[in-house]
Scaffold this motif. Structure first.
Motif, PDB file in Angstrom:
ATOM      1  N   ASP A 207       0.700  -0.841   0.180  1.00 35.12           N
ATOM      2  CA  ASP A 207      -0.043   0.006  -0.085  1.00 35.12           C
ATOM      3  C   ASP A 207       0.946   0.891  -0.324  1.00 35.12           C
ATOM      4  O   ASP A 207       1.722   1.030   0.771  1.00 35.12           O
ATOM      5  CB  ASP A 207      -0.744   0.036   1.238  1.00 35.12           C
ATOM      6  CG  ASP A 207      -1.865  -0.938   1.077  1.00 35.12           C
ATOM      7  OD1 ASP A 207      -2.445  -1.404  -0.062  1.00 35.12           O
ATOM      8  OD2 ASP A 207      -2.599  -0.642   2.127  1.00 35.12           O
ATOM      9  N   VAL A 208       0.418   2.256  -1.145  1.00 31.71           N
ATOM     10  CA  VAL A 208       1.334   3.196  -0.136  1.00 31.71           C
ATOM     11  C   VAL A 208      -0.016   4.436  -0.960  1.00 31.71           C
ATOM     12  O   VAL A 208      -0.722   4.602  -0.938  1.00 31.71           O
ATOM     13  CB  VAL A 208       1.815   3.681  -2.149  1.00 31.71           C
ATOM     14  CG1 VAL A 208       3.019   5.686  -2.108  1.00 31.71           C
ATOM     15  CG2 VAL A 208       2.896   2.632  -1.725  1.00 31.71           C
ATOM     16  N   LYS A 209       0.016   5.746   0.749  1.00 34.66           N
ATOM     17  CA  LYS A 209      -0.541   6.359   0.861  1.00 34.66           C
ATOM     18  C   LYS A 209      -0.156   8.007  -0.242  1.00 34.66           C
ATOM     19  O   LYS A 209       1.004   7.837  -0.187  1.00 34.66           O
ATOM     20  CB  LYS A 209      -0.498   6.418   2.378  1.00 34.66           C
ATOM     21  CG  LYS A 209      -1.555   5.414   3.053  1.00 34.66           C
ATOM     22  CD  LYS A 209      -1.581   6.060   4.334  1.00 34.66           C
ATOM     23  CE  LYS A 209      -2.146   4.737   4.937  1.00 34.66           C
ATOM     24  NZ  LYS A 209      -1.443   3.514   5.071  1.00 34.66           N
ATOM     25  N   GLU A 210      -0.975   8.677  -0.447  1.00 33.08           N
ATOM     26  CA  GLU A 210      -0.930   9.452  -1.041  1.00 33.08           C
ATOM     27  C   GLU A 210      -0.323  10.604  -0.474  1.00 33.08           C
ATOM     28  O   GLU A 210      -0.135  10.649   0.834  1.00 33.08           O
ATOM     29  CB  GLU A 210      -2.266  10.504  -1.241  1.00 33.08           C
ATOM     30  CG  GLU A 210      -2.439  11.471  -2.116  1.00 33.08           C
ATOM     31  CD  GLU A 210      -3.398  11.760  -2.686  1.00 33.08           C
ATOM     32  OE1 GLU A 210      -4.465  11.793  -2.335  1.00 33.08           O
ATOM     33  OE2 GLU A 210      -3.202  12.943  -3.030  1.00 33.08           O
ATOM     34  N   GLY A 211       1.390  11.401  -0.482  1.00 36.41           N
ATOM     35  CA  GLY A 211       1.511  12.081  -0.348  1.00 36.41           C
ATOM     36  C   GLY A 211       3.529  11.409   0.048  1.00 36.41           C
ATOM     37  O   GLY A 211       4.028  12.012   0.809  1.00 36.41           O
ATOM     38  N   GLU A 212       3.155  10.338   0.223  1.00 39.78           N
ATOM     39  CA  GLU A 212       4.196   9.487   0.450  1.00 39.78           C
ATOM     40  C   GLU A 212       5.425   9.672  -0.110  1.00 39.78           C
ATOM     41  O   GLU A 212       5.817   9.255  -1.431  1.00 39.78           O
ATOM     42  CB  GLU A 212       3.982   8.114   1.128  1.00 39.78           C
ATOM     43  CG  GLU A 212       3.395   7.808   1.471  1.00 39.78           C
ATOM     44  CD  GLU A 212       3.373   6.298   2.917  1.00 39.78           C
ATOM     45  OE1 GLU A 212       4.361   5.364   3.351  1.00 39.78           O
ATOM     46  OE2 GLU A 212       2.517   5.049   1.329  1.00 39.78           O
ATOM     47  N   PHE A 213       6.584   9.151   0.090  1.00 39.17           N
ATOM     48  CA  PHE A 213       7.737   8.662  -0.428  1.00 39.17           C
ATOM     49  C   PHE A 213       8.566   7.325   0.198  1.00 39.17           C
ATOM     50  O   PHE A 213       8.915   7.424   1.297  1.00 39.17           O
ATOM     51  CB  PHE A 213       8.834  10.356  -0.102  1.00 39.17           C
ATOM     52  CG  PHE A 213       9.571  10.053  -1.100  1.00 39.17           C
ATOM     53  CD1 PHE A 213      10.981   9.023  -1.725  1.00 39.17           C
ATOM     54  CD2 PHE A 213      11.073  11.245  -0.292  1.00 39.17           C
ATOM     55  CE1 PHE A 213      11.326   9.511  -2.329  1.00 39.17           C
ATOM     56  CE2 PHE A 213      12.379  11.366  -2.471  1.00 39.17           C
ATOM     57  CZ  PHE A 213      12.332  10.217  -2.642  1.00 39.17           C
ATOM     58  N   VAL A 214       8.136   6.773  -0.600  1.00 39.39           N
ATOM     59  CA  VAL A 214       8.531   5.322  -0.391  1.00 39.39           C
ATOM     60  C   VAL A 214       9.589   4.615  -1.707  1.00 39.39           C
ATOM     61  O   VAL A 214       9.943   5.265  -2.920  1.00 39.39           O
ATOM     62  CB  VAL A 214       7.448   4.414  -1.347  1.00 39.39           C
ATOM     63  CG1 VAL A 214       8.548   2.463  -1.051  1.00 39.39           C
ATOM     64  CG2 VAL A 214       5.940   4.633  -0.577  1.00 39.39           C
ATOM     65  N   ALA A 215      10.680   3.970  -0.438  1.00 38.65           N
ATOM     66  CA  ALA A 215      11.980   3.882  -1.726  1.00 38.65           C
ATOM     67  C   ALA A 215      11.595   2.335  -1.781  1.00 38.65           C
ATOM     68  O   ALA A 215      12.062   1.729  -0.757  1.00 38.65           O
ATOM     69  CB  ALA A 215      13.559   4.159  -0.550  1.00 38.65           C
ATOM     70  N   ILE A 216      12.029   2.358  -2.970  1.00 42.73           N
ATOM     71  CA  ILE A 216      12.100   0.027  -3.133  1.00 42.73           C
ATOM     72  C   ILE A 216      13.406  -0.303  -3.489  1.00 42.73           C
ATOM     73  O   ILE A 216      14.273   0.570  -3.824  1.00 42.73           O
ATOM     74  CB  ILE A 216      10.960  -0.211  -4.114  1.00 42.73           C
ATOM     75  CG1 ILE A 216      10.112   0.411  -4.254  1.00 42.73           C
ATOM     76  CG2 ILE A 216      11.381  -1.737  -4.390  1.00 42.73           C
ATOM     77  CD1 ILE A 216       8.572   0.282  -4.856  1.00 42.73           C
ATOM     78  N   MET A 217      14.006  -1.373  -2.247  1.00 43.64           N
ATOM     79  CA  MET A 217      15.400  -1.658  -2.134  1.00 43.64           C
ATOM     80  C   MET A 217      15.720  -3.293  -2.428  1.00 43.64           C
ATOM     81  O   MET A 217      14.563  -3.497  -2.185  1.00 43.64           O
ATOM     82  CB  MET A 217      16.357  -1.438  -1.314  1.00 43.64           C
ATOM     83  CG  MET A 217      15.980   0.099  -1.287  1.00 43.64           C
ATOM     84  SD  MET A 217      17.736   0.952  -0.062  1.00 43.64           S
ATOM     85  CE  MET A 217      19.480   0.527  -0.316  1.00 43.64           C
TER      86      MET A 217
END
Lengths: 225, 800
Positions: free
Chosen positions: A27-37
């Protein structure tokens, strides 16, 4: 904003089937900054491509703002992409035959923005990216850092809700890399959701959350404080 | 959006100058060839289109006894026009036309020969829409002794004086004083009728004209709108029986109508077709159009090949555009607009080529084709529309292919450009070379057949023979001329006849009365000759003897050809010797005897089989062709001498001559034109195909630069690299040859059927074409292959 459930993706050749994403749920919420590693081949880029509607999943669900988009046809995907998603690639992927201005203008052309408005919006974003003085140059006349700033400008010119960045600093030195990460952080602070694939722990620290993948599955999630 | 497309397209073209130049050059040549040939085709189709009435020409199928096969002729009989009108209400009007070559006219002290004068019925100008600029269309030819001149003729005779009402005199068998009653605008070049003046038949009418049986003019009828000519034709046998008074006429004649607009292009099988300027078979015209389209298709294939070969370079752009929201259709439109733009560039280059080549084509075809885009917006629109279609046809496959790239794959660097796409490219290359090889084979056979016709022994010698036309007046001094000419060592022989060899000769009815059977009525080709005719032309006798020089024998001796001999003996026992015909009764008005049998000789073109014919010496029937055999080493002196003799005897008559060889070249002119045009188109097809091959070879070498580097590092020789790179294309060209061979064999077999005397289809031509096409292809590829093979591998490997 983004909800993927048990997403699957296989790559098949005549003899081998490779699982790229193995019932992955995020899940990714609006306004999030997600890094995928994760290590090479763990499915990071595949995930990003599916999130950007550049690739189809083989199974599972993908809700974008509550709408199931996994089974969208080519035309619907293009429409959703051009209004909602901006891409930043490791290798910049600017069109060599277009100037800086024209590269940044391109998404606006596809969304049917009138010419007069386009000029104002492109100039504004170029100004913001501090690349205005290079507006009439061609990509090959710019440094790597400058090219990536142009690529970010192109990604944001349409005010997308989501920016997908695939190793955006992979081809940059540390100074230019930091500049790009600052730009992405600024954009995120202004409300844009960012999902970034990276190998760099340094870059990942700019994010709110790090999702670590292995063999197409989430193995760990780190919340950044 | 369009601006963005154009900008990208232009910059792409500029960035890849060599590919762009190859593409534009190939398309430009293809388009230029197509535009020139299509202009020729449209010009041909424009013949007689300016006439608005429903006009047909009356023609005959003649099946006379003694003829090997029936023949279609453009001729008809004087009484037919008025009786057709009388019999059928559908026939609204008619006019008869008789051609009169080199018609002498005198005005005050000016005496001149009009190249072509037509005697016509007064209705001529009411039926045909030749533009009358002075005089009354309805009455200009109504009265006897009226003459209508073309503008150029009026200027030639009267200068700036108003010619209307002035009189000119024709001195000849019929001396006529004509009053000028009208002036016509000069006759358009795309008219099958070309003449300098028209005068009314009533001016030269003789009672004998009105007899049935004599075919010496053309008849045109105007049919009421909506008339079905075929239904009308079915009623013509009954009509002939009714009016001719001859119950057997339908055994010998069948009448048919040919629409005026078809006379120029659809009368290839019609002989004795004297009024048919620049007659040209529409089959040849259509063939040109097909070949021109093939050439254009080859150019379009080039474009597809080069564009798809370069797809990897555009793949990333496709990925980027798609990732930022471009739809597939938008990308397809983008790529199509690029090809359309490229086609428009090619059009500009092509029009320059057209402009350069048009005078040559006009000279070659004897036509007056012009393409003025400014003066004709319709033509300009057609050409631009056609260019856009070419752009779309060329670009549709690359557009569909490029726009189908999946962004996720192309952004990773994969374009799927191998496998199926490479196969498709190969199919296109094979298609292209199949067409080119087909045209090459066709060219070889067309050229060979033409050469065969020109070099084939026709059964008589035509070298160093000068022919001079005679008329009723000059013929009277033939014996004097002959004597004076033979007084010089520059002249080796002089003879005369009623016709020139290499033409359709007149036919006449004759009687053959065998010793042991009833008399037979035959209609045969006749040639009235001087008694030394066979000697001068080297026509050999296979039985009997030549004409005797004694004047008393004139009109009594007949020499028949071998074909006629066989025809006359066909009812006799199989082993009856040919010589048994010698001494048998034969002749037209008064019976003479067969004195000799000549070996067959081709008095017509090799398109036709040797017909049954006979020659006889009837001095008082007059001659129309003087033939002078000259001393080959002194051509100029001999010509000057003949001219001096002519001028001495006929000071007021121009000396006109033609070498018999040149006359035969005229006979084969249409064949020569076809041969040249097909050769040019085949050459262009090869050039365009090679441009494409050059581009593909260069691309292949570029794509395999790393492989070549690795192979060289591992010890590969330059030869082996060249072989590696060339091998794939050699295979394609060989395959194209195999495909082209049966197609070419079939097409050539069909084409050669139109010649009674033709070459054999030999395998050696096919093998030679294969070797030649391989050589040309290898030459094209080798430049790129050798360049790649001798490159330093360190550079290519380092850059990787």
């Amino acid at each position: 904003m983004i909800k993927i459930t048990e997403l699957q993706k296989y790559y098949r050749t005549e003899e081998v089937e490779t699982i790229a994403l193995n019932k992955l749920s995020i899940d990714v919420k609006e306004g999030e900054f997600v890094a995928i590693m994760g290590p090479s081949g763990c499915g990071k880029s595949t995930l990003l491509n599916i999130l950007g509607l550049l690739d189809d999943p083989d199974g599972g669900s993908y809700l974008f703002n509550g709408i199931e988009v996994a089974d969208f046809n080519e035309r619907k995907r293009a429409d959703l992409r051009k209004h909602n998603i901006g891409f930043v690639f490791q290798s910049f992927n600017l069109i060599d035959e277009l100037t800086v201005f024209e590269n940044v203008e391109l998404p606006l052309i596809y969304t049917g923005v009138p010419a007069s408005e386009r000029v104002a919006r492109v100039e504004k974003v170029l100004d913001k990216m501090q690349i205005m003085h290079r507006r009439n140059h061609y990509p090959q006349q710019l440094s790597g850092g400058q090219q990536q700033r142009v690529a970010v400008a192109r990604a944001v010119v349409n005010n997308p809700k989501l920016i997908l960045a695939d190793e955006p600093t992979g081809n940059l030195d540390s100074s230019n890399g930091n500049e790009v990460m600052e730009l992405l952080t600024d954009l995120n602070e202004q409300g844009t959701t960012i999902i970034m694939v990276t190998h760099s722990e340094h870059d990942a620290r700019y994010s709110h959350r790090i999702i670590r993948l292995l063999d197409g599955q989430t193995v760990m999630e780190n919340i950044m404080i | 959006m369009i601006k963005n497309y154009i900008k990208t397209a232009w910059r792409n073209l500029w960035k890849n100058k060599i590919f762009s130049a190859l593409n534009i050059a190939g398309l430009a040549v293809g388009m230029a060839a197509c535009i020139v040939i299509m202009s020729f085709v449209f010009y041909e189709k424009s013949f007689d289109n300016f006439h608005t009435k429903n006009i047909y020409r009356l023609n005959e199928v003649q099946s006379f006894p003694g003829m090997v096969s029936s023949q279609k002729v453009g001729l008809s009989m004087y009484p037919m026009g008025p009786t057709l009108k009388n019999e059928f209400p559908q026939v609204k009007n008619f006019t008869r036309v008789k051609w009169n070559d080199k018609y002498q006219v005198t005005y005050q002290d000016k005496r001149m020969f009009l190249p072509q004068a037509f005697s016509v019925d007064s209705t001529f100008l009411q039926m045909f829409d030749f533009k009358l600029i002075a005089g009354d269309r309805k009455t200009a030819l109504e009265k006897p002794n009226s003459i209508v001149l073309t503008q150029a003729t009026a200027k030639k005779i009267f200068g700036d004086v108003n010619p209307l009402g002035k009189t000119i005199t024709h001195y000849g068998n019929d001396t006529v004083i004509f009053a000028v009653t009208g002036i016509l605008q000069d006759i358009p070049k795309n008219s099958q009728m070309q003449f300098d003046c028209l005068f009314s038949f009533s001016s030269v009418y003789h009672k004998w004209m009105n007899r049935w049986g004599g075919n010496w003019l053309d008849t045109y009828v105007e049919l009421a709108p909506g008339t079905d000519a075929t239904i009308l034709e079915s009623k013509l046998p009954a009509y002939m029986l009714k009016y001719s008074g001859r119950p057997d006429i339908t055994k010998f004649y069948k009448l048919f109508f040919l629409p005026l607009k078809d006379v120029h292009a659809n009368a290839a099988d019609i002989g004795l077709d004297y009024i048919n300027y620049q007659k040209f078979d529409k089959k040849a015209t259509n063939l040109f159009a097909i070949i021109a389209l093939i050439v254009l298709l080859i150019a379009c294939i080039n474009f597809m090949n080069l564009s798809t070969a370069r797809s990897a370079e555009r793949a990333r752009e496709v990925g980027v555009r798609k990732s930022i929201g471009a739809r597939r259709l938008e990308l397809a439109v983008q790529f199509l607009s690029e090809t359309i733009m490229l086609s428009l560039f090619a059009l500009v280059a092509g029009m320059i080529l057209v402009w350069i080549s048009l005078p040559y084509i006009n000279n070659l075809s004897g036509r007056d084709i012009s393409i003025n885009l400014w003066a004709s917006p319709g033509t300009a629109a057609i050409i631009i529309g056609f260019t856009i279609v070419v752009g779309i046809v060329s670009g549709i496959y690359p557009a569909v292919y490029l726009s189908s790239f999946k962004p996720v794959q192309v952004l990773k660097g994969s374009t799927e450009s191998g496998g199926n796409k490479g196969t498709f490219r190969n199919v296109l290359v094979v298609g292209q070379f199949t067409s080119a090889v087909f045209l090459m084979i066709a060219t070889f056979f067309v050229v060979k057949q033409l050469r065969y016709m020109q070099q084939q022994d026709p059964g008589f010698t035509r070298d160093q023979v000068v022919t001079v036309p005679l008329d009723g007046n000059t013929d009277q001094k033939y014996d004097v001329l002959k004597q004076q000419l033979l007084s010089s060592s520059l002249i080796t022989g002089v003879t005369a006849a009623q016709d020139v060899l290499g033409s359709h000769l007149d036919q006449t009815g004759v009687t053959f009365k065998p010793k042991n059977g009833p008399a037979k009525q035959l209609a045969l080709t006749q040639l009235v000759v001087d008694n030394n005719y066979l000697n001068l032309f080297g026509i050999k006798l296979i039985a009997g003897k030549n004409f005797s020089p004694a004047k008393s024998a004139s009109g009594r001796e007949y020499i028949i050809n071998e074909e006629l001999a066989h025809e006359l003996l066909k009812d006799q026992p199989k082993n009856t010797p040919i010589a048994s015909l010698i001494g048998q009764s034969f002749g037209n008005d008064s019976l003479g005897v067969i004195t000799g049998i000549s070996k067959n000789f081709n008095f017509n073109s090799l398109h036709y089989k040797v017909e049954t014919m006979f020659m006889f010496n009837q001095r008082n029937w007059g001659y129309s062709q003087l033939s002078v055999k000259i001393n080959g080493g002194k051509t100029n002196e001999a010509l000057a001498f003949i001219k001096s003799v002519w001028t001495k005897n006929f000071p007021d008559r121009p000396f006109e001559y033609q070498f018999l060889d040149d006359h035969f070249n005229d006979v084969y002119k249409a064949d020569a034109q076809i041969s040249k045009i097909v050769s040019i188109l085949a050459g262009l097809a090869i050039i365009i195909s090679c441009l494409g091959l050059f581009g593909l070879a260069s691309y292949a070498a570029e794509k395999r630069v790393k492989e070549i580097g690795v192979r060289k590092v591992l010890g590969a020789s330059v030869q082996s690299i060249v072989l590696l790179l060339s091998g794939q294309f050699v295979k394609l060209v060989l395959m194209a040859n195999l495909l082209a061979w049966p197609l070419a064999w079939y097409a050539m077999h069909k084409w050669l059927q139109s010649f009674a005397y033709r070459i054999d289809i030999k395998l050696s031509v096919f093998v030679f074409t294969a070797v030649l096409s391989l050589f040309i292809a290898l030459l094209t590829i080798s430049f790129q292959s050798v360049k790649a093979a001798i490159a330093n591998p360190v550079k290519s490997l380092r850059s990787e």
